[in-house]
Every structure is written in C-alpha cells, then in structure tokens.
Design a protein around this motif. Structure first.
Motif, mmCIF file in Angstrom:
data_model
loop_
_atom_site.group_PDB
_atom_site.id
_atom_site.type_symbol
_atom_site.label_atom_id
_atom_site.label_comp_id
_atom_site.label_asym_id
_atom_site.label_seq_id
_atom_site.Cartn_x
_atom_site.Cartn_y
_atom_site.Cartn_z
ATOM 1 N N PRO A 28 0.828 -1.209 0.000
ATOM 2 C CA PRO A 28 0.000 0.000 0.000
ATOM 3 C C PRO A 28 0.861 1.257 0.000
ATOM 4 C CG PRO A 28 -0.113 -1.121 2.124
ATOM 5 C CD PRO A 28 0.661 -2.004 1.202
ATOM 6 N N SER A 29 0.297 2.302 -0.537
ATOM 7 C CA SER A 29 1.021 3.563 -0.618
ATOM 8 C C SER A 29 1.213 4.160 0.767
ATOM 9 C CB SER A 29 0.234 4.551 -1.475
ATOM 10 O OG SER A 29 0.089 4.055 -2.776
ATOM 11 N N PRO A 30 2.279 4.936 0.947
ATOM 12 C CA PRO A 30 2.484 5.604 2.243
ATOM 13 C C PRO A 30 1.369 6.618 2.504
ATOM 14 C CG PRO A 30 4.341 5.989 0.755
ATOM 15 C CD PRO A 30 3.357 5.177 0.018
ATOM 16 N N ARG A 31 1.229 7.013 3.748
ATOM 17 C CA ARG A 31 0.147 7.918 4.132
ATOM 18 C C ARG A 31 0.276 9.289 3.473
ATOM 19 N NH1 ARG A 31 -2.421 6.596 9.545
ATOM 20 N NH2 ARG A 31 -3.364 8.587 9.074
ATOM 21 N N TRP A 32 1.502 9.737 3.218
ATOM 22 C CA TRP A 32 1.701 11.060 2.651
ATOM 23 C C TRP A 32 1.337 11.122 1.172
ATOM 24 C CZ3 TRP A 32 5.093 10.727 -1.316
ATOM 25 C CH2 TRP A 32 6.009 9.692 -1.299
ATOM 26 N N GLY A 34 -1.458 10.361 -0.400
ATOM 27 C CA GLY A 34 -2.757 10.999 -0.626
ATOM 28 C C GLY A 34 -2.666 12.506 -0.470
ATOM 29 N N GLY A 35 -1.862 12.957 0.489
ATOM 30 C CA GLY A 35 -1.665 14.388 0.668
ATOM 31 C C GLY A 35 -0.970 15.029 -0.520
ATOM 32 N N TRP A 86 -1.698 5.253 -6.794
ATOM 33 C CA TRP A 86 -2.076 5.104 -5.379
ATOM 34 C C TRP A 86 -2.751 3.760 -5.146
ATOM 35 C CZ3 TRP A 86 -6.760 7.601 -2.668
ATOM 36 C CH2 TRP A 86 -6.614 7.490 -1.294
#
Length: 87
Positions: A28-32, A34-35, A86
C-alpha cells in the motif's frame, strides 16, 4: 418432450501444476501519498483561480500570458497521474 443432453463433468485441474505466475501484490502507498495528490490538485486550482481573478496582473504571471493556463492544468494533470499509482 425431449430432454437436453447432459454435459460431461469437467476434469479437475488441481492435480496439474499451474503454469501461470501469480501476480505480486503491491504494497500500500504511504500515508503522505494521498496528501501529495491533494496538494497537486489544490496548487493547480489555486494557480488557475489566481490567474483568472487577477486578469494575469500578478507579478510573474504577466510575462507568461497564456502559458499560465497550461501551468495550472499541468499541476492538475500531474495530480491525476500520481493518483493512478495510489493503492
């Protein structure tokens, strides 16, 4: 009334080893991530709104002329391109 013919049962394929390679699941993509997508969208929209509301009168935008539209939409398109990666 005539009856339809019965189909022969399918042979089990589980005894034979699979020849296809199982697809690897991507992490999964890192949390940042989406930002970052949201930031590209907002920067592009803010740039376009600034250009339209100021009629190109902002320092630095005057000399670019019609390229300002390409720059603003460029940020939005980059945001769309990043969004396709993403997970």
């Amino acid at each position: 009334m005539p009856e339809s013919r019965r189909r022969k049962p399918k042979k089990s394929t589980s005894a034979r080893p699979s020849t296809t390679v199982a697809a690897k699941r991507r992490a999964p993509s890192p949390r940042w991530f989406g930002g970052m997508i949201l930031a590209f969208f907002l920067i592009g929209i803010a740039y376009l709104l600034t250009y339209y509301f100021s009629n190109g009168g902002v320092l630095g935008m005057e000399s670019l002329g019609g390229w300002n539209i390409l720059i603003g939409f460029g940020f939005v398109v980059i945001g769309l391109g990043v969004a396709t990666q993403w997970h």
